[in-house]
Motif scaffolding. Sequence first.
Motif, PDB file in Angstrom:
ATOM      1  N   ILE A  70      27.447  34.484  44.861  1.00  0.00           N
ATOM      2  CA  ILE A  70      28.358  34.461  46.007  1.00  0.00           C
ATOM      3  C   ILE A  70      29.778  34.158  45.543  1.00  0.00           C
ATOM      4  O   ILE A  70      30.737  34.766  46.015  1.00  0.00           O
ATOM      5  N   GLU A  71      29.920  33.272  44.583  1.00  0.00           N
ATOM      6  CA  GLU A  71      31.241  32.970  44.020  1.00  0.00           C
ATOM      7  C   GLU A  71      31.805  34.187  43.285  1.00  0.00           C
ATOM      8  O   GLU A  71      32.991  34.498  43.394  1.00  0.00           O
ATOM      9  N   THR A  72      30.958  34.885  42.538  1.00  0.00           N
ATOM     10  CA  THR A  72      31.390  36.112  41.852  1.00  0.00           C
ATOM     11  C   THR A  72      31.861  37.147  42.864  1.00  0.00           C
ATOM     12  O   THR A  72      32.908  37.789  42.677  1.00  0.00           O
ATOM     13  N   LEU A  73      31.106  37.308  43.945  1.00  0.00           N
ATOM     14  CA  LEU A  73      31.490  38.245  45.002  1.00  0.00           C
ATOM     15  C   LEU A  73      32.842  37.846  45.597  1.00  0.00           C
ATOM     16  O   LEU A  73      33.711  38.700  45.800  1.00  0.00           O
ATOM     17  N   ASN A  74      33.025  36.571  45.847  1.00  0.00           N
ATOM     18  CA  ASN A  74      34.272  36.064  46.390  1.00  0.00           C
ATOM     19  C   ASN A  74      35.454  36.425  45.486  1.00  0.00           C
ATOM     20  O   ASN A  74      36.487  36.903  45.934  1.00  0.00           O
ATOM     21  N   LYS A  75      35.285  36.240  44.183  1.00  0.00           N
ATOM     22  CA  LYS A  75      36.347  36.555  43.211  1.00  0.00           C
ATOM     23  C   LYS A  75      36.620  38.066  43.169  1.00  0.00           C
ATOM     24  O   LYS A  75      37.766  38.484  43.088  1.00  0.00           O
ATOM     25  N   LEU A  76      35.546  38.871  43.207  1.00  0.00           N
ATOM     26  CA  LEU A  76      35.718  40.318  43.195  1.00  0.00           C
ATOM     27  C   LEU A  76      36.485  40.814  44.416  1.00  0.00           C
ATOM     28  O   LEU A  76      37.350  41.688  44.315  1.00  0.00           O
ATOM     29  N   ILE A  77      36.174  40.252  45.564  1.00  0.00           N
ATOM     30  CA  ILE A  77      36.858  40.656  46.792  1.00  0.00           C
ATOM     31  C   ILE A  77      38.319  40.257  46.734  1.00  0.00           C
ATOM     32  O   ILE A  77      39.216  41.048  47.079  1.00  0.00           O
ATOM     33  N   LYS A  78      38.598  39.038  46.278  1.00  0.00           N
ATOM     34  CA  LYS A  78      39.985  38.586  46.168  1.00  0.00           C
ATOM     35  C   LYS A  78      40.783  39.471  45.210  1.00  0.00           C
ATOM     36  O   LYS A  78      41.940  39.797  45.462  1.00  0.00           O
TER      37      LYS A  78
END
Length: 101
Positions: free
Chosen positions: A90-98
């Motif tokens: 979920i943190e990786t997804l958050n970084k990718l979206i940002k």
Amino acid sequence: MELIMVFKALSNQTRINILVWLKQPHLHFPADELKDYDPNLGVCVSDIKTKAGLSASTTSDYLSILQKCGLLEATRVGQWTYFKRNEGAIETLNKLIKKAF
């Protein structure tokens, strides 16, 4: 992490709700209603099914979709399966979206 799979998984309100509920299970699954809660394992499928108000097969399908895209982790103990959020994914997804948007 395949973003297409993740976004497809997140295109359903109930699947999003499951992720929200599992972020703070003690708030969304009251202790007196939980069958067998262990924070290291997560929440039992039957408790998620009850909260979602879905059939067992639909609940299983939704959890499988979230697991396949990496947002949930499953642990099998005897005949029971427990799910919890994969916070790293979920943190990786958050970084990718940002980064992308």
